[in-house]
Design a protein around this motif. Sequence first.
Motif, PDB file in Angstrom:
ATOM      1  N   LYS A 247      50.775  46.824  28.821  1.00 44.32           N
ATOM      2  CA  LYS A 247      49.957  45.732  29.364  1.00 44.32           C
ATOM      3  C   LYS A 247      49.446  46.128  30.755  1.00 44.32           C
ATOM      4  CE  LYS A 247      50.979  42.236  26.387  1.00 44.32           C
ATOM      5  NZ  LYS A 247      49.988  41.387  25.749  1.00 44.32           N
ATOM      6  N   VAL A 248      48.241  45.664  31.089  1.00 47.84           N
ATOM      7  CA  VAL A 248      47.671  45.931  32.407  1.00 47.84           C
ATOM      8  C   VAL A 248      47.162  44.614  33.002  1.00 47.84           C
ATOM      9  CG1 VAL A 248      45.863  47.158  33.692  1.00 47.84           C
ATOM     10  CG2 VAL A 248      46.958  48.269  31.733  1.00 47.84           C
ATOM     11  N   GLY A 249      47.440  44.410  34.278  1.00 45.88           N
ATOM     12  CA  GLY A 249      46.923  43.226  34.975  1.00 45.88           C
ATOM     13  C   GLY A 249      46.484  43.595  36.380  1.00 45.88           C
ATOM     14  N   LEU A 250      45.601  42.774  36.955  1.00 48.59           N
ATOM     15  CA  LEU A 250      45.115  43.001  38.316  1.00 48.59           C
ATOM     16  C   LEU A 250      45.695  41.924  39.231  1.00 48.59           C
ATOM     17  CD1 LEU A 250      41.347  43.786  37.570  1.00 48.59           C
ATOM     18  CD2 LEU A 250      43.275  45.394  37.682  1.00 48.59           C
ATOM     19  N   ARG A 251      46.627  42.317  40.076  1.00 47.81           N
ATOM     20  CA  ARG A 251      47.239  41.349  40.987  1.00 47.81           C
ATOM     21  C   ARG A 251      46.217  40.953  42.059  1.00 47.81           C
ATOM     22  NH1 ARG A 251      50.802  45.877  40.957  1.00 47.81           N
ATOM     23  NH2 ARG A 251      52.666  45.563  39.675  1.00 47.81           N
ATOM     24  N   PRO A 252      46.078  39.645  42.324  1.00 52.80           N
ATOM     25  CA  PRO A 252      45.115  39.202  43.340  1.00 52.80           C
ATOM     26  C   PRO A 252      45.746  39.266  44.732  1.00 52.80           C
ATOM     27  CG  PRO A 252      46.065  37.310  42.212  1.00 52.80           C
ATOM     28  CD  PRO A 252      46.724  38.529  41.641  1.00 52.80           C
ATOM     29  N   SER A 253      45.558  40.381  45.423  1.00 57.86           N
ATOM     30  CA  SER A 253      46.318  40.629  46.654  1.00 57.86           C
ATOM     31  C   SER A 253      45.512  40.339  47.918  1.00 57.86           C
ATOM     32  CB  SER A 253      46.811  42.072  46.655  1.00 57.86           C
ATOM     33  OG  SER A 253      47.695  42.265  45.564  1.00 57.86           O
ATOM     34  N   ARG A 254      46.257  39.852  48.924  1.00 55.14           N
ATOM     35  CA  ARG A 254      45.699  39.501  50.226  1.00 55.14           C
ATOM     36  C   ARG A 254      46.821  39.660  51.234  1.00 55.14           C
ATOM     37  NH1 ARG A 254      43.839  35.090  52.700  1.00 55.14           N
ATOM     38  NH2 ARG A 254      41.581  34.941  52.871  1.00 55.14           N
ATOM     39  N   ARG A 255      46.467  39.744  52.516  1.00 58.13           N
ATOM     40  CA  ARG A 255      47.521  39.826  53.538  1.00 58.13           C
ATOM     41  C   ARG A 255      48.348  38.541  53.550  1.00 58.13           C
ATOM     42  NH1 ARG A 255      48.471  39.526  58.478  1.00 58.13           N
ATOM     43  NH2 ARG A 255      49.517  41.029  59.605  1.00 58.13           N
ATOM     44  N   CYS A 256      47.686  37.426  53.234  1.00 63.44           N
ATOM     45  CA  CYS A 256      48.403  36.157  53.130  1.00 63.44           C
ATOM     46  C   CYS A 256      47.729  35.330  52.037  1.00 63.44           C
ATOM     47  CB  CYS A 256      48.405  35.397  54.448  1.00 63.44           C
ATOM     48  SG  CYS A 256      46.772  35.036  55.092  1.00 63.44           S
ATOM     49  N   VAL A 257      48.502  34.457  51.410  1.00 63.30           N
ATOM     50  CA  VAL A 257      47.945  33.552  50.410  1.00 63.30           C
ATOM     51  C   VAL A 257      46.891  32.680  51.094  1.00 63.30           C
ATOM     52  CG1 VAL A 257      48.485  31.640  48.845  1.00 63.30           C
ATOM     53  CG2 VAL A 257      50.121  33.510  49.126  1.00 63.30           C
ATOM     54  N   ARG A 258      45.749  32.480  50.439  1.00 64.22           N
ATOM     55  CA  ARG A 258      44.758  31.548  51.002  1.00 64.22           C
ATOM     56  C   ARG A 258      45.078  30.158  50.474  1.00 64.22           C
ATOM     57  NH1 ARG A 258      38.100  31.164  50.747  1.00 64.22           N
ATOM     58  NH2 ARG A 258      37.952  29.711  52.498  1.00 64.22           N
ATOM     59  N   LEU A 259      45.610  29.343  51.365  1.00 69.08           N
ATOM     60  CA  LEU A 259      46.047  27.995  51.004  1.00 69.08           C
ATOM     61  C   LEU A 259      45.501  27.069  52.087  1.00 69.08           C
ATOM     62  CD1 LEU A 259      47.745  26.310  49.062  1.00 69.08           C
ATOM     63  CD2 LEU A 259      49.783  27.030  50.266  1.00 69.08           C
ATOM     64  N   GLN A 260      44.298  26.539  51.839  1.00 68.54           N
ATOM     65  CA  GLN A 260      43.647  25.750  52.889  1.00 68.54           C
ATOM     66  C   GLN A 260      42.534  24.866  52.310  1.00 68.54           C
ATOM     67  OE1 GLN A 260      40.920  29.617  54.086  1.00 68.54           O
ATOM     68  NE2 GLN A 260      41.576  28.312  55.735  1.00 68.54           N
TER      69      GLN A 260
END
Length: 341
Positions: A274-287
């Motif tokens: 299985k292959v997936g693309l992790r949605p990565s950022r320095r911090c979660v965008r929660l706003q």
Amino acid sequence: MAAPKVAVVGAGVIGLSTALCITETCPSCSVTVLSDQFSPNTTSDVAAGMLIPHTYPGTPIHVQKQWFKETFTFLFAISNSPEASEAGIHLVSGWQVFKNTPKEELPFWSDVVLGFRPMSEAELQKFPEHRFGQTFTTLKCDCPPYLLWLEKRLKAAGVQMHTRKVADLWDLHSEYNVVVNCAGIGAHQLVGDEKLFPVRGQVLKVHAPWVKNFIRDGDGLTYIYPGIHRVTLGGTREKGSWSLSPDPGTTKDIFDRCCSLEPALRGARDIEVKVGLRPSRRCVRLQREVLSRGGVKFPVVHNYGHGAGGFSVQRGTAKEAARLVGECIATLPGSSSRAKL
């Protein structure tokens, strides 16, 4: 005013968890989940679903710990209920091992998981190449069953699910009062977030029911996570790669690395890649954000960018997103600011 209409964009673990929290904190809302993919075709379906936090450099540790604790408490209650097998959640014990002793011998989450302690010399004999280790019990989500369980809970709460590709959040302003963006890696295009990048992960799902304990190399790259039906072997962390095609050389490398940690895996059968693309950022965008065109305002709540750690903080970030949705609803024309949200 009429029941506020809320659209949640995205049907991975973050989107479904967020929709569920909104129904709990704002029962008068009409909630709809919109996504071009539902289980079993989401990135979350590929995830190993182990509750071992990933660290976000741009988010304060006390906030990350709170998100993890809320998620652990929520899933622990399910694991302790008659719904555990349907939801695909169970406790699993095991080891995290290191070739060199880490600077931080006690990670911030050590008192949230169960029975965390350093490994004894006798236990470390199982891992001759490693000098230090930790043992603990945590929770494992088998992802496809868990997503289906969340969908079932949402449908029971009256939430609508529609297969629909959203190209622009503004397109929803005439149908909904608030939109929640849980688009994962799709937010890169949806809202043009340049801080969001894919981290490609390739994993193997194998039949090896004799493997009962998880094993995780301290580098976080090689891991063995037993689920209810199959064992997940990982992995890769390829920053910036958008490829969803399995790589046979990588499959062999993952299998060999895992077998060096757990030689009993040599007998594993029925290997699925299985292959997936992790949605990565320095911090979660929660706003919160307010979109505005021609004097028309449209409130948006963002909840994406969880990278490799989505399952470990899903409930904590969903509760915060639901609180932000409540704030948006309180500011809608005709709503009472004293309304219980």
